[in-house]
Enzyme design. Structure first.
Site, PDB file in Angstrom:
ATOM      1  N   GLU A 195    -111.888 -55.805-106.872  1.00  0.00           N
ATOM      2  CA  GLU A 195    -111.085 -55.515-108.062  1.00  0.00           C
ATOM      3  C   GLU A 195    -109.983 -54.498-107.786  1.00  0.00           C
ATOM      4  OE1 GLU A 195    -113.753 -54.300-111.276  1.00  0.00           O
ATOM      5  OE2 GLU A 195    -115.061 -55.970-110.769  1.00  0.00           O
ATOM      6  N   ASN A 196    -110.270 -53.568-106.870  1.00  0.00           N
ATOM      7  CA  ASN A 196    -109.370 -52.418-106.726  1.00  0.00           C
ATOM      8  C   ASN A 196    -108.480 -52.402-105.494  1.00  0.00           C
ATOM      9  OD1 ASN A 196    -110.142 -50.812-109.063  1.00  0.00           O
ATOM     10  ND2 ASN A 196    -112.144 -50.751-108.079  1.00  0.00           N
ATOM     11  N   HIS A 218    -117.485 -61.464-104.346  1.00  0.00           N
ATOM     12  CA  HIS A 218    -117.974 -60.204-104.926  1.00  0.00           C
ATOM     13  C   HIS A 218    -117.996 -59.195-103.784  1.00  0.00           C
ATOM     14  CE1 HIS A 218    -120.804 -57.763-107.523  1.00  0.00           C
ATOM     15  NE2 HIS A 218    -120.933 -57.201-106.342  1.00  0.00           N
ATOM     16  N   ILE A 226    -114.433 -53.211-104.464  1.00  0.00           N
ATOM     17  CA  ILE A 226    -113.326 -53.416-103.515  1.00  0.00           C
ATOM     18  C   ILE A 226    -112.457 -54.601-103.960  1.00  0.00           C
ATOM     19  CG2 ILE A 226    -112.763 -53.982-101.116  1.00  0.00           C
ATOM     20  CD1 ILE A 226    -115.415 -52.568-100.316  1.00  0.00           C
ATOM     21  N   ASN A 283    -120.021 -52.374-102.520  1.00  0.00           N
ATOM     22  CA  ASN A 283    -120.806 -51.832-101.411  1.00  0.00           C
ATOM     23  C   ASN A 283    -121.598 -52.931-100.750  1.00  0.00           C
ATOM     24  OD1 ASN A 283    -120.584 -49.140-100.788  1.00  0.00           O
ATOM     25  ND2 ASN A 283    -121.537 -48.577-102.749  1.00  0.00           N
ATOM     26  N   ARG A 339    -132.016 -55.713-114.408  1.00  0.00           N
ATOM     27  CA  ARG A 339    -131.562 -56.474-113.248  1.00  0.00           C
ATOM     28  C   ARG A 339    -132.691 -56.474-112.223  1.00  0.00           C
ATOM     29  NH1 ARG A 339    -127.862 -54.473-108.320  1.00  0.00           N
ATOM     30  NH2 ARG A 339    -127.616 -56.502-107.343  1.00  0.00           N
ATOM     31  N   ARG A 359    -124.188 -52.518 -94.425  1.00  0.00           N
ATOM     32  CA  ARG A 359    -124.983 -53.643 -93.886  1.00  0.00           C
ATOM     33  C   ARG A 359    -124.144 -54.470 -92.909  1.00  0.00           C
ATOM     34  NH1 ARG A 359    -126.972 -55.903 -99.576  1.00  0.00           N
ATOM     35  NH2 ARG A 359    -126.703 -53.845-100.465  1.00  0.00           N
ATOM     36  N   ASP A 402    -117.345 -46.110 -97.324  1.00  0.00           N
ATOM     37  CA  ASP A 402    -116.557 -46.256 -98.548  1.00  0.00           C
ATOM     38  C   ASP A 402    -115.158 -46.769 -98.192  1.00  0.00           C
ATOM     39  OD1 ASP A 402    -114.755 -45.485-100.771  1.00  0.00           O
ATOM     40  OD2 ASP A 402    -116.570 -44.556-101.571  1.00  0.00           O
ATOM     41  N   MET A 403    -114.772 -47.885 -98.801  1.00  0.00           N
ATOM     42  CA  MET A 403    -113.490 -48.515 -98.445  1.00  0.00           C
ATOM     43  C   MET A 403    -112.304 -47.586 -98.673  1.00  0.00           C
ATOM     44  SD  MET A 403    -111.891 -50.928 -97.071  1.00  0.00           S
ATOM     45  CE  MET A 403    -112.762 -52.461 -96.832  1.00  0.00           C
ATOM     46  N   HIS A 447    -126.413 -61.237-106.100  1.00  0.00           N
ATOM     47  CA  HIS A 447    -125.223 -61.038-106.944  1.00  0.00           C
ATOM     48  C   HIS A 447    -124.961 -62.234-107.866  1.00  0.00           C
ATOM     49  CE1 HIS A 447    -123.436 -58.366-103.519  1.00  0.00           C
ATOM     50  NE2 HIS A 447    -124.029 -57.605-104.422  1.00  0.00           N
ATOM     51  N   GLU A 505    -121.857 -57.481-115.009  1.00  0.00           N
ATOM     52  CA  GLU A 505    -123.243 -57.934-114.919  1.00  0.00           C
ATOM     53  C   GLU A 505    -124.067 -57.425-116.096  1.00  0.00           C
ATOM     54  OE1 GLU A 505    -122.624 -56.301-110.995  1.00  0.00           O
ATOM     55  OE2 GLU A 505    -124.111 -57.703-110.233  1.00  0.00           O
ATOM     56  N   ASN A 560    -130.018 -51.185-114.520  1.00  0.00           N
ATOM     57  CA  ASN A 560    -129.950 -51.548-113.106  1.00  0.00           C
ATOM     58  C   ASN A 560    -130.575 -50.391-112.333  1.00  0.00           C
ATOM     59  OD1 ASN A 560    -129.302 -52.218-110.519  1.00  0.00           O
ATOM     60  ND2 ASN A 560    -127.115 -52.540-110.887  1.00  0.00           N
TER      61      ASN A 560
HETATM   62  P1  ADP Z   1    -121.952 -51.471-105.675  1.00  0.00           P
HETATM   63  O1  ADP Z   1    -122.228 -52.623-104.751  1.00  0.00           O
HETATM   64  O2  ADP Z   1    -122.632 -50.199-105.280  1.00  0.00           O
HETATM   65  O3  ADP Z   1    -122.032 -51.810-107.145  1.00  0.00           O
HETATM   66  P2  ADP Z   1    -119.111 -51.261-106.193  1.00  0.00           P
HETATM   67  O4  ADP Z   1    -118.889 -52.631-106.705  1.00  0.00           O
HETATM   68  O5  ADP Z   1    -119.017 -50.131-107.146  1.00  0.00           O
HETATM   69  O6  ADP Z   1    -120.433 -51.153-105.359  1.00  0.00           O
HETATM   70  O7  ADP Z   1    -118.044 -51.012-105.013  1.00  0.00           O
HETATM   71  C1  ADP Z   1    -118.001 -49.839-104.289  1.00  0.00           C
HETATM   72  C2  ADP Z   1    -116.877 -49.965-103.263  1.00  0.00           C
HETATM   73  O8  ADP Z   1    -115.629 -50.125-103.984  1.00  0.00           O
HETATM   74  C3  ADP Z   1    -116.706 -48.758-102.363  1.00  0.00           C
HETATM   75  O9  ADP Z   1    -116.526 -49.180-101.022  1.00  0.00           O
HETATM   76  C4  ADP Z   1    -115.407 -48.132-102.861  1.00  0.00           C
HETATM   77  O10 ADP Z   1    -114.692 -47.511-101.838  1.00  0.00           O
HETATM   78  C5  ADP Z   1    -114.651 -49.367-103.315  1.00  0.00           C
HETATM   79  N1  ADP Z   1    -113.518 -48.985-104.158  1.00  0.00           N
HETATM   80  C6  ADP Z   1    -113.520 -48.435-105.399  1.00  0.00           C
HETATM   81  N2  ADP Z   1    -112.251 -48.168-105.798  1.00  0.00           N
HETATM   82  C7  ADP Z   1    -111.444 -48.539-104.771  1.00  0.00           C
HETATM   83  C8  ADP Z   1    -110.026 -48.506-104.537  1.00  0.00           C
HETATM   84  N3  ADP Z   1    -109.196 -48.031-105.434  1.00  0.00           N
HETATM   85  N4  ADP Z   1    -109.559 -49.003-103.358  1.00  0.00           N
HETATM   86  C9  ADP Z   1    -110.407 -49.471-102.433  1.00  0.00           C
HETATM   87  N5  ADP Z   1    -111.734 -49.527-102.579  1.00  0.00           N
HETATM   88  C10 ADP Z   1    -112.243 -49.073-103.732  1.00  0.00           C
END
Ligand code: ADP
Length: 398
Positions: free
Chosen positions: A334-335, A207, A332, A210, A90, A240, A283-284, A179, A383, A8
């Protein structure tokens, strides 16, 4: 047994994952960051938790690939380059040309470069990654996996914009989405989790990383998605804007004395979203921390972010005429239990209710209550695995 690498490539980064196929076993993975800048960072994770990192200037994608292959040998992950028999890349935009993954010929590569109009930030970087591998490993199977391919099943009612038809006919001005690989993977996993055939279910996939997009999937096919002609449209993202009234563009350009429209688009791509509204971070994790500390702009950014996701999910209930499950995936999705709760808590009318005892950090699977008519699922996306599988499948036709 053969080894396949999934790539990627971004404008200044190259993420990769090396598999034993067909076992689908991840042998090593890593990322090269800051390509073309000073102090590029080169990281490899392998074995049982081993990590290798070095920092040095890596001016081009080709040098990044050379370094990656050399380090795989130095770290005894590979005995020789020949063990790698396939590479999957990708590619963000496939336009109306690429409706599925393809083996990359010179002609295919040229078309990918020409499609940069649809993904100016992404396709040139993806093509640079492809060229880098072609230069060093010219004889292995090289496959392009398009982010847009899964959305090629969208009907015209979803992909056409209400603008003069000639713009669609002459220039392909339509929605393409992105995506797709992720939406496809998690929707299939969701059907498995529900114990149903993919042909029987309607799923809404969110999805949220970021970049973020929401998709309506009916019987395994994308029917509508929130990203548009480019990945700028749809829900609000890290940097964005997502959907805005296009009339804002000339208005703001005049007020800010911006003369180049690309500069304005850059603001919408790189300085907007969570970053723009919060004035704090894209960043979330930072947004959640800042709102806990009482930062009102971060609170508003969080609310706008979750509001836009909720509205797209609601739209797709109408597009699909109901759904069996809503899936959260990516960084975001997932987490962040905070984001999932904020999105779903106002959707009880749609038949969704989260069981907060299940909605915890690190959870995978069903987080809804037994009574929830529509299931709420957390499914980690993969992916890279889809890319490796497509390389494996297409190798047979070479
Ligand atoms: P990309 O689109 O660059 O692949 P990712 O899927 O890795 O992005 O997602 C990045 C986002 O996930 C960031 O905003 C980051 O803050 C958020 N993130 C990662 N871990 C956590 C968490 N534990 N709680 C909240 N947000 C999270």
């Amino acid at each position: 047994m053969s080894k396949t690498i999934a790539i990627n490539a971004g404008s200044s980064s190259l993420k990769w994952q090396l598999y034993n196929m067909p076992e689908e076993e991840v042998i090593a993975k890593g990322i090269v960051e800051r390509i073309g800048l000073n102090d590029s960072i080169f990281t490899v994770k392998y074995g049982d938790g081993q990590k290798f990192e070095k920092v040095e200037d890596i001016p081009t994608h080709e040098l990044a690939v050379q370094m990656l292959l050399d380090e795989l040998i130095n770290l005894n992950i590979l005995a020789s380059y020949d063990e790698i028999t396939g590479v999957g890349h990708r590619v963000v935009a496939g336009g109306e040309i690429f409706k599925e993954s393809v083996v990359i010929s010179e002609e295919v590569l040229k078309k990918i470069e020409d499609l940069a109009e649809l993904a100016p930030l992404h396709n040139p970087a993806n093509a640079a990654g492809i060229r880098a591998f072609k230069a060093i490993l010219p004889d292995i199977t090289s496959v392009a996996v398009f982010d847009t391919a899964f959305h090629s099943t969208m009907p015209p009612v979803a992909y056409r914009y209400a603008i003069p038809t000639e713009y669609y006919e002459k220039y392909g001005a339509r929605k393409y989405g992105a995506h797709g690989t992720s939406h496809m993977y998690v929707s299939q996993k969701a059907a498995e989790m529900l114990g149903k055939d993919i042909d029987e279910v309607k799923i809404i996939t969110a999805h949220i990383g970021n970049g973020a997009s929401i998709t309506a999937v009916r019987h395994g096919r994308s029917i509508d998605t929130s990203m548009g002609f480019t990945p700028l449209a749809g829900v609000m993202m890290g940097t964005r804007s997502g959907d805005i009234d296009p009339s804002l563009i000339p208005f703001l350009m005049e007020k800010e004395e911006i003369t180049d429209v690309n500069e304005m688009i850059e603001v919408l791509n790189k300085k907007s979203g969570l970053l723009g509204v919060s004035d704090t971070s894209s960043d979330m994790r930072d947004i959640i921390q800042a709102r806990k500390e009482g930062n009102e702009k971060a609170q508003l950014a969080f609310e706008v972010f979750t509001d836009r996701i909720r509205k797209y999910i609601a739209q797709y209930f109408a597009v699909l005429n109901g759904a069996d499950a809503v899936v959260f995936t990516a960084g975001i999705g997932e987490n962040s239990n905070w984001v999932r709760t904020a999105v779903i808590e106002k959707m009880s009318w749609f038949g969704m209710e989260i069981d907060e005892s299940k909605n915890v950090f690190g959870v995978e699977g069903d987080i809804s209550t037994p009574d929830s008519k529509v299931k709420v699922l957390v499914i980690p996306t993969d992916e890279e695995l889809v890319i490796a599988r497509d390389v494996e499948r297409l190798k047979r036709f070479e």
